[in-house]
Design an enzyme around this catalytic site. Structure first.
Site, PDB file in Angstrom:
ATOM      1  N   TYR A   1       0.826  -1.204   0.000  1.00 48.90           N
ATOM      2  CA  TYR A   1       0.000   0.000   0.000  1.00 48.90           C
ATOM      3  C   TYR A   1       0.858   1.251   0.000  1.00 48.90           C
ATOM      4  CZ  TYR A   1      -3.818  -3.125   0.623  1.00 48.90           C
ATOM      5  OH  TYR A   1      -4.721  -4.111   0.412  1.00 48.90           O
TER       6      TYR A   1
ATOM      7  N   TYR B   1     -15.601   3.675   3.774  1.00 43.74           N
ATOM      8  CA  TYR B   1     -15.108   2.684   2.829  1.00 43.74           C
ATOM      9  C   TYR B   1     -14.109   1.792   3.560  1.00 43.74           C
ATOM     10  CZ  TYR B   1     -12.448   0.640  -1.006  1.00 43.74           C
ATOM     11  OH  TYR B   1     -11.827  -0.251  -1.844  1.00 43.74           O
TER      12      TYR B   1
ATOM     13  N   MET C   1     -11.116  -0.238   3.534  1.00 45.35           N
ATOM     14  CA  MET C   1      -9.977  -0.449   2.632  1.00 45.35           C
ATOM     15  C   MET C   1      -9.440  -1.869   2.788  1.00 45.35           C
ATOM     16  SD  MET C   1      -7.872   3.139   2.715  1.00 45.35           S
ATOM     17  CE  MET C   1      -7.477   3.173   4.442  1.00 45.35           C
TER      18      MET C   1
ATOM     19  N   HIS D   1     -15.062  -3.224  -1.830  1.00 42.06           N
ATOM     20  CA  HIS D   1     -14.963  -3.974  -3.074  1.00 42.06           C
ATOM     21  C   HIS D   1     -14.573  -5.409  -2.778  1.00 42.06           C
ATOM     22  CE1 HIS D   1     -14.072   0.185  -4.759  1.00 42.06           C
ATOM     23  NE2 HIS D   1     -15.158  -0.207  -5.427  1.00 42.06           N
TER      24      HIS D   1
ATOM     25  N   GLU E   1     -16.218 -16.152  -2.688  1.00 35.96           N
ATOM     26  CA  GLU E   1     -17.520 -16.451  -2.075  1.00 35.96           C
ATOM     27  C   GLU E   1     -17.480 -16.408  -0.554  1.00 35.96           C
ATOM     28  OE1 GLU E   1     -18.524 -20.121  -3.946  1.00 35.96           O
ATOM     29  OE2 GLU E   1     -18.495 -19.114  -5.911  1.00 35.96           O
TER      30      GLU E   1
ATOM     31  N   PHE F   1     -19.444 -13.912   4.237  1.00 34.23           N
ATOM     32  CA  PHE F   1     -19.083 -13.285   5.512  1.00 34.23           C
ATOM     33  C   PHE F   1     -19.795 -11.940   5.675  1.00 34.23           C
ATOM     34  CE2 PHE F   1     -16.266 -10.259   7.744  1.00 34.23           C
ATOM     35  CZ  PHE F   1     -16.162 -10.866   8.978  1.00 34.23           C
TER      36      PHE F   1
ATOM     37  N   TYR G   1     -12.175  -4.321 -13.025  1.00 35.38           N
ATOM     38  CA  TYR G   1     -11.686  -3.475 -11.939  1.00 35.38           C
ATOM     39  C   TYR G   1     -10.206  -3.746 -11.663  1.00 35.38           C
ATOM     40  CZ  TYR G   1     -11.500  -1.493  -7.189  1.00 35.38           C
ATOM     41  OH  TYR G   1     -11.188  -0.766  -6.076  1.00 35.38           O
ATOM     42  N   TYR G   2      -9.854  -5.038 -11.713  1.00 35.80           N
ATOM     43  CA  TYR G   2      -8.460  -5.423 -11.446  1.00 35.80           C
ATOM     44  C   TYR G   2      -7.714  -5.563 -12.754  1.00 35.80           C
ATOM     45  CZ  TYR G   2     -10.629  -6.702  -7.014  1.00 35.80           C
ATOM     46  OH  TYR G   2     -11.331  -6.682  -5.854  1.00 35.80           O
TER      47      TYR G   2
END
Lengths: 164, 896
Positions: free
Chosen positions: A34, A77, A79, A115, A121, A126, A141-142
């Site tokens: 990150y 959000y 992260m 996201h 799954e 969860f 997205y990726y």
């Protein structure tokens, strides 16, 4: 599952003095390094970012960013949320997520989202347990993992009903 | 005082004294000047003015005025007293005592001067004088409690404890029956306990016990009361009563190891060596089992049996001891058990035991024979223990494998990094050890301990600049480096001195070592205030203990290290004095022009940088000076930060002699003391003093390789002296002749070479002994160099060096380094040194010194340094984001 003994789980905030703990966790939990902005957001989010300690060992974390929406309201959000492999299934992730959900409801924040990769799954179920729902799918997205698509998973929280 | 002045001035004089006592110096100065206007030669006023100026940091004027005052009025006790005070403020106690004595000659009954004198006498351990002064004080003011006590203490210090008892009893005789009043009960109780300790010291045990019990209700410190009573009972051999009392004490504190030891003595189950017969072991086992039932919370009661048990019982006890601690996660478990590793067999048992736990945890998630699952952290702590275990047993590759496994299991535990750092240090990779310690430090920037540990590792890796910067993170901001000195942070000064010494920076090294020496002078100084304080507060037992501690202060290990370090610096400096500038110029002239230019440029740059740094520093100093205006002790800038001036001395060996004396006085049991004395005196050509050092060495440890070296070198040197001509020289020769036969090594008229051969035969399996013998062959007969080197190279590969079990390999690495240095320095044989290095690189793959294949300087070259720099302030820098990073956030869910 678990130890069958009472082992204390506690949460602690993230400060510049122990930021390295979060970095260590992230370096083994996620295949990404990150950037500075992530850690700046972490430090700015205050109570919304927590480290989880399992009998005084740092084993997991939740890191959030507070986003301002148009019109002035705030949403959260998530992260990252992760727990070290040997310590999974002990309720630590639940403790972390519940902490943030409680905060949201106390501070009357109505929206919390994240996201998730479409094939994950375990994660989706969860979050569903906590009342999250898939609200959107983003194609491509990726860039370097398959499948490249992700879901936006959101929970809308009703403001606490003022007692009459 | 001020008697010779008219009334108005006499009043002014009183004002000066009062202002001095109340620290209103400006006021006092004004008054003094007013008197001096009319009576410019008035001695006492001049003196008082001087004393006042002394407190205003105008030292030089102060001394001038006080001396002038004294000159004008030699008959004034005030002038002498003031002169004494002035010396005292500069810690010149001997001079101060002289002045006080002069003052007392004029005014023998001056209580204030007597009291001041007694403090100085206690400080300087002028014990006869101390007794005299204390006696005078008591005679003058017998109604003062402090004077009685002081008189008694003075006799006690002057080795007359029974007289001290008499005095205290006489003092008690002056007291009313209902003494003490409520607010003085503590003080009185302390006095009684002190008296009882005196009785014990004199051997009047019965009386001590009787007195103790008689005064029980007057003694406030009930714990001390019980401890003294129990210890007296044991000394009187009244063991049953003693046993009962120690059991009572154990209920009060079941973790006090001393109580257990005394209890064992009472029941006749104690041995100093820790060796017991099997019958005794059974009895002890039973005793501790019964104690453990009573004191369930005590960890001592569980731990102590591990020391005396053996065989299967040890295994069971260890198993029971270790399991709960691994479950709980006690990082210090290994340190707790490490004394057991000195008993060879126990280490094997522990290894088997913990490996068994590890296997079971991995297979079933629980301990062997238990269905219950352990928390996941148990495996982590088990691996953590095993890593330290294998480190202790010098199996560094296994140790590293275990610690890495633990790190993969839970990468957030700081202790793992610290231990990995330690393993690498033991394996010889100082650079990697420092990097690991830095990583540990970054994981908790608020932890002073990991910070200090990191500093230490950096110094071991000779990264002094990094170390300094890291150490400073925990000092008060602004004050920076000085603060470490103010905190008397001696481990830091020692480690950095040693690092500088290794790097050949003698000035800086010396500076650090001398700073440590200064701390010890300060500690001696610090006792001064307690001479009056303790008498007043009656903490007499603690006071006496403190004085005795001070008397052997310089025997402390840190002082020994510092003094030895300083002496080494002086010796090295003497052996290779720095080149003068002309010599340097000569060398410069030999270089080709291009290189010369480069070198000059480099020098100029370095100078400019240094200048800039100095400027910044002085600016900082100014800034902080302004902020603290008004306060005393404004920090002065160190005029010699690199210790260059310390090296510009005429006679380094004479300087070394100063510290050598302290070592000889306080650390005469240490081989090193006499080795240094030998080296210094050989260089000074003080043959008899060198002989004395040699005799000490032989007495302490005749088999030590260094002792052997000294012996051979000494007689070799003596033999090469020219025939004696002067009387003194003849005298020396006579002594040598008489002394030589006292060395058993040289009996039967053995030649030095023969003695060397005998020594080699006796110790041919030990590397260091072989090296010493080889060195001596070369020293005695330089043409046998090849033979000598062969002797070293032929030393068996797995030769065992001396040293306790487990640490064998680490000390072996040190030995091999030492041998390499001998090959380089003494034999000056590059090829042999290289061969040795290659051989050792194989044996010690982690060693940076030998550049083994696994050491960090080889495997990663510059990367560790870069990581290091990046990690400097708070963390490892991560690769710059590519803009897509956030999108991968969702990956987190994989981890749930």
């Amino acid at each position: 599952m678990g130890a069958g003994r009472a082992v204390s789980i506690s949460l602690d905030g993230v400060r510049d003095k122990n930021l390295m703990q979060l970095k260590k966790l992230n370096s083994v939990l996620f295949p990404v390094r990150y950037n500075d902005k992530y850690y700046a957001d972490v430090l700015a989010s205050g109570e919304f970012t927590k480290l989880a300690y399992y009998s005084d060992i740092c084993v997991g974390s939740i890191a959030c960013r507070l986003e301002k929406k148009e019109g002035g309201s705030v949403r959260v959000y998530i992260m990252t949320l992760g727990v070290l492999a040997p310590y999974r299934g002990l309720g630590i992730g639940t403790t972390l997520l519940n902490h943030v959900l409680d905060l949201c409801s106390k501070q009357s924040i109505g929206e919390i989202y994240l996201h998730v990769q479409t094939n994950n799954e375990d994660a989706i179920s969860f979050y569903k347990k906590f009342g999250f729902e898939i609200t959107e799918t983003i194609q491509n997205y990726y860039t370097n993992i398959t499948p490249p698509d992700c879901y936006v998973v959101t929970k809308y929280i009703d403001p606490p009903q003022p007692k009459k | 005082m001020g008697a010779s002045l008219p009334p108005k001035e006499a009043n002014l004089f009183k004002l000066i004294v009062k202002s001095y006592e109340t620290k209103q110096y400006k006021k006092g100065l004004k008054a003094a000047d007013a008197i001096l206007k009319k009576f410019p030669n008035h001695g006492e006023t001049l003196s008082m003015k001087g004393l006042t100026l002394n407190c205003m940091d105008r030292k030089q004027e102060a001394y001038e005025l006080v001396r002038l005052g004294l000159k004008n009025d030699l008959k004034s006790h005030v002038c002498w007293h003031v002169y004494g005070l002035l010396y005292r403020s500069d810690r010149e106690y001997r001079e101060a005592i002289k002045c006080y004595r002069n003052a007392l000659r004029i005014d023998p009954d001056n209580i204030e001067i007597l009291r001041d004198l007694s403090l100085l006498q206690a400080q300087m351990r002028d014990l006869t004088g101390f007794v005299e002064t204390r006696q005078r004080l008591l005679t003058l003011k017998p109604n003062h409690r402090m004077n009685w006590i002081g008189f008694a203490v003075s006799y006690h210090l002057n080795s007359n404890a029974s007289k001290a008892i008499d005095i205290l009893e006489a003092y008690e005789g002056t007291l009313e029956d209902d003494y003490p009043p409520e607010n003085e009960r503590c003080e009185h109780g302390e006095m009684l306990l002190y008296k009882i300790s005196l009785l014990e010291e004199c051997g009047f045990l019965e009386k001590a016990l009787e007195e103790l019990r008689k005064k029980e209700f007057k003694i406030v410190d009930k714990l001390s009361y019980k401890e003294v009573e129990a210890s007296l009972l044991v000394k009187l051999n009244r063991l049953e009563e003693g046993e009962k009392l120690y059991r009572v004490l154990l209920t009060m504190n079941p973790d006090n190891y001393r109580y257990y030891e005394e209890l064992q003595k009472c029941v006749g189950l104690y041995s100093k060596t820790g060796q017991y017969s099997s019958d005794e072991i059974d009895k002890l086992h039973a005793l501790y089992r019964s104690l453990a039932e009573k004191y369930t919370w005590s960890s001592a009661v569980k731990r102590i049996p591990l020391d005396f048990l053996d065989g299967v019982k040890f295994q069971d006890a260890a198993d029971n001891y270790i399991r709960p601690l691994l479950t709980k996660g006690v990082p210090s478990l290994f340190s707790d058990l490490s004394p057991l590793y000195d008993h060879g067999g126990k280490a094997d048992v522990l290894e088997k035991l913990v490996l068994g736990l590890e296997e079971s945890l991995k297979k079933t998630g629980g301990y062997p024979g238990r269905s219950e699952k352990e928390p996941p952290s148990t495996l982590l702590w088990t691996l953590f223990y095993l890593a330290q275990h294998y480190d202790r047993r010098a199996q560094y590759d296994v140790a590293l494998a275990k610690i890495e496994e633990a790190m993969q299991h839970t990468p957030t535990v700081i202790d793992l990094y610290s231990v990995k750092s330690k393993i690498l240090k033991h394996a010889g990779d100082f650079t990697a050890a420092a990097a690991l310690a830095d990583e540990a430090r970054c994981m908790d920037l608020a932890d002073r301990y990991v910070n200090s540990q990191c500093v230490k590792r950096m110094l071991q890796a000779d990264q002094v600049t990094f170390a300094e910067k890291t150490a400073v993170l925990f000092t008060k901001d602004g004050e920076q480096h000085n603060n470490l000195h103010d905190m008397q942070c001696m481990w830091y000064e020692l480690a950095s001195g040693e690092s500088y010494f290794r790097q050949g920076e003698l000035g800086r090294a010396l500076k650090k070592f001398l700073l440590v020496e200064k701390h010890y002078a300060d500690i001696t100084e610090d006792q001064f205030d307690f001479h009056s304080y303790c008498l007043r507060k009656m903490t007499l037992r603690a006071y006496i203990e403190m004085l005795r501690f001070q008397d052997r202060l310089h025997a402390h290990a840190y002082f020994r290290k510092a003094a030895a370090g300083a002496i080494r610096c002086y010796i090295k400096h003497y052996d290779s004095p720095p080149k003068s500038s002309t010599e340097e110029d000569d060398e410069l002239a030999k270089l080709p022009a291009a290189q010369k230019k480069k070198l000059r440029q480099k020098q100029r740059k370095a100078e400019a940088r240094a200048k800039k740094e100095a400027e910044v520093k002085s600016e900082e100093a100014n800034a902080s000076g302004v902020s603290k205006q008004g306060k005393r002790n404004v920090k002065t800038v160190d005029p010699d930060p690199h210790g260059e001036k310390l090296l510009q001395i005429e006679d380094p060996l004479a300087e070394a002699g100063k510290y050598l004396k302290l070592l000889q006085k306080h650390s005469s049991d240490y081989l090193e003391t006499h080795l240094l004395s030998f080296e210094v005196n050989m260089r000074k050509e003080k043959i008899l003093l060198a002989l004395q050092a040699l005799k000490h060495l032989v007495q302490l440890n005749a088999e030590n390789p260094d002792t052997h070296r000294c012996l051979i070198r000494f007689f070799h040197k003596v033999a090469s002296r020219s025939a004696p001509t002067t009387d003194a020289e003849k005298l020396v020769s006579g002594v040598l002749e008489a002394e030589r036969p006292t060395f058993s090594q040289l009996h039967d008229n053995k030649s030095l070479m023969e003695a060397n051969t005998v020594f080699l035969e006796q110790h041919k399996d030990s590397l260091l002994h072989r090296a010493a013998a080889a060195e001596m062959i070369y020293c005695l007969e330089p043409n046998k160099k090849t033979e000598a080197i062969k002797l070293i190279e032929e030393s068996p590969k797995n030769s065992v060096s001396s040293g306790p079990l487990g640490s064998v390999k680490e000390s072996k690495l040190k030995d091999c380094v030492a041998v390499h240095k001998i090959l380089v320095a003494t034999f000056d044989d590059r090829d042999a040194a290289l061969r040795w290095k290659n051989r050792c690189a194989e044996e010690f793959p982690y060693s940076t010194y030998f550049e083994g294949s696994l050491c960090s300087t080889i495997t990663s070259n510059e990367t560790s340094k870069q990581a290091h720099e990046a990690a400097e302030n708070g963390g490892i820098e991560f690769v710059p984001s590519n803009g897509k990073v956030e999108k991968l956030d969702a990956m987190k869910n994989l981890a749930i």
